[in-house]
Design a protein around this motif. Structure first.
Motif, mmCIF file in Angstrom:
data_model
loop_
_atom_site.group_PDB
_atom_site.id
_atom_site.type_symbol
_atom_site.label_atom_id
_atom_site.label_comp_id
_atom_site.label_asym_id
_atom_site.label_seq_id
_atom_site.Cartn_x
_atom_site.Cartn_y
_atom_site.Cartn_z
ATOM 1 N N SER A 1 -38.292 -5.877 -41.820
ATOM 2 C CA SER A 1 -38.542 -6.343 -40.455
ATOM 3 C C SER A 1 -38.159 -5.302 -39.411
ATOM 4 O O SER A 1 -38.557 -5.399 -38.266
ATOM 5 N N THR A 2 -37.366 -4.299 -39.826
ATOM 6 C CA THR A 2 -37.045 -3.189 -38.923
ATOM 7 C C THR A 2 -37.216 -1.898 -39.719
ATOM 8 O O THR A 2 -37.190 -1.928 -40.958
ATOM 9 N N VAL A 3 -37.350 -0.785 -39.004
ATOM 10 C CA VAL A 3 -37.477 0.498 -39.703
ATOM 11 C C VAL A 3 -36.234 0.723 -40.561
ATOM 12 O O VAL A 3 -36.311 1.200 -41.694
ATOM 13 N N ASP A 4 -35.084 0.314 -40.032
ATOM 14 C CA ASP A 4 -33.840 0.476 -40.758
ATOM 15 C C ASP A 4 -33.859 -0.286 -42.096
ATOM 16 O O ASP A 4 -33.371 0.209 -43.110
ATOM 17 N N ASP A 5 -34.439 -1.477 -42.075
ATOM 18 C CA ASP A 5 -34.598 -2.271 -43.308
ATOM 19 C C ASP A 5 -35.397 -1.506 -44.357
ATOM 20 O O ASP A 5 -35.008 -1.438 -45.525
ATOM 21 N N TYR A 6 -36.533 -0.978 -43.917
ATOM 22 C CA TYR A 6 -37.374 -0.207 -44.847
ATOM 23 C C TYR A 6 -36.559 0.958 -45.427
ATOM 24 O O TYR A 6 -36.598 1.223 -46.622
ATOM 25 N N LEU A 7 -35.833 1.643 -44.535
ATOM 26 C CA LEU A 7 -35.101 2.836 -44.984
ATOM 27 C C LEU A 7 -34.019 2.480 -45.990
ATOM 28 O O LEU A 7 -33.809 3.195 -46.969
ATOM 29 N N LYS A 8 -33.345 1.342 -45.764
ATOM 30 C CA LYS A 8 -32.289 0.935 -46.700
ATOM 31 C C LYS A 8 -32.892 0.673 -48.094
ATOM 32 O O LYS A 8 -32.303 1.037 -49.112
#
Ligand SMILES: Cc1cc2nc3c(=O)[nH]c(=O)nc-3n(C[C@H](O)[C@H](O)[C@H](O)COP(=O)(O)O)c2cc1C
Length: 307
Positions: free
Chosen positions: A106-113
């Motif tokens: 749901s956030t770019v940070d989520d994808y990155l994690k």
């Protein structure tokens, strides 16, 4: 022609034995189909979208049949990245086929994690980034709906992984070509299209939507002409390999996408109708090439005559 035609394709340096993949969300994590088909005959398996945390998905009813396909609003039900790595990836790793992990957030940070955890794993050949799920806000359509946000999401992922990255595009946009070009600029290695088209069904007795989510994503034969036109347009606009998805049920459908410019194809809800669809398409492609004395499947890609 002597011998079998060459069905192999190479995308971003990864060799696939044939161009037939299974589409995310229609094939679980591969294991579910192990008793039904010979998985080593597939070009590759694309997993259900994997998110940072496990997701139960939307409340039922989550699917409904339509005259030429189905609507689904599953809502990205999945085990989450940690359980995926522990419980699902070991099976996929043992198979003699390619593994592509589909990632959503749901956030770019989520994808990155999620991507960073997958970076540490063995047995993954590529990532497919779902920036196109219409059914939940976590599905990434917030990114896939505009070229700028698609660029930002894919660029960040590109900068944080050495896996080849496929950007999975949504048809629910004004101009899919612009989003494809943004993904290319951001460093994607390939684009896949299309995800489902937003649709709905209504129960007139109850005067209620059939799906608890009200709207869902339409897939199947109904979307094939739309998908085909989008693949043809995108293939003419980007230098990247294009992977075609949408209503592919038989070898004729597969050939149409290949002629329109797709170097690989994904089989989605056809797996629910006949789990052997993929294997039949691989056999059909072999037969088609052999009968016409065409040596390589790659000779057909983009071979549409429009003049
Ligand atoms: C039940 C169902 C679940 C799906 N789940 C996902 C998913 O988790 N991630 C994703 O990127 N696409 C998902 N999709 C979209 C498919 O991968 C594919 O893009 C779409 O169904 C169009 O192909 P088809 O007409 O061959 O089914 C799902 C489709 C269906 C029918």
């Amino acid at each position: 022609m002597k011998g079998r035609p060459d069905l192999s394709v190479k995308v971003a340096g990864v060799r696939f034995s044939n161009p037939v993949l299974v589409a995310s969300g229609t094939f679980g994590y591969g294991e579910e189909y192990n008793a039904l088909i010979d998985l080593s005959k597939l070009g590759g398996i694309i997993t259900k979208s994997v998110t940072l945390k496990p997701r139960e998905g939307n409340p039922p009813p989550r699917t409904v049949e339509t005259p030429a396909g189905m609507l689904n609003a599953i809502g990205l039900t999945n085990v989450g990245v940690d359980r995926f790595i522990k419980q699902k990836l070991p099976f996929l790793r043992r198979l003699n086929t390619r593994t592509i992990v589909n990632v959503a957030g749901s956030t770019v940070d989520d994808y990155l994690k999620v991507v960073k955890r997958l970076n540490r794993c063995k047995g993954i050949d590529m990532l497919e980034i779902n920036i196109s799920c219409p059914n939940v806000k976590e599905g990434g359509l917030a990114f896939g709906a505009r070229p700028e946000s698609a660029y930002e999401c894919i660029k960040q992922i590109r900068d944080h992984t050495s896996y080849p990255v496929i950007a999975k595009l949504s048809p629910n946009v004004t101009d899919i070509v612009q989003v494809a070009c943004a993904a290319e600029e951001a460093g994607a290695d390939a684009v896949s299209l299309i995800n489902t088209l937003v649709g709905m069904a209504i129960d007139v007795e109850e005067r209620k939507p059939v799906l608890a989510n009200i709207t869902g994503g339409l897939s199947g034969p109904a979307i094939k002409p739309v998908a085909l036109a989008m693949v043809w347009k995108v293939a003419g606009a980007v230098r990247l390999p294009v992977i075609g998805i949408g209503g592919i049920f038989n070898v004729q459908d597969a050939l149409e996408f290949i002629l329109a410019g797709a170097c690989m194809i994904q089989i989605g809800c056809a797996n629910f109708v006949d789990p052997q669809t993929t294997v039949k398409i691989v056999d059909g492609l072999n037969r088609y090439l052999k009968e016409r004395k065409i040596k390589r499947i790659t000779d057909l890609v983009g071979g549409l005559r429009t003049g």
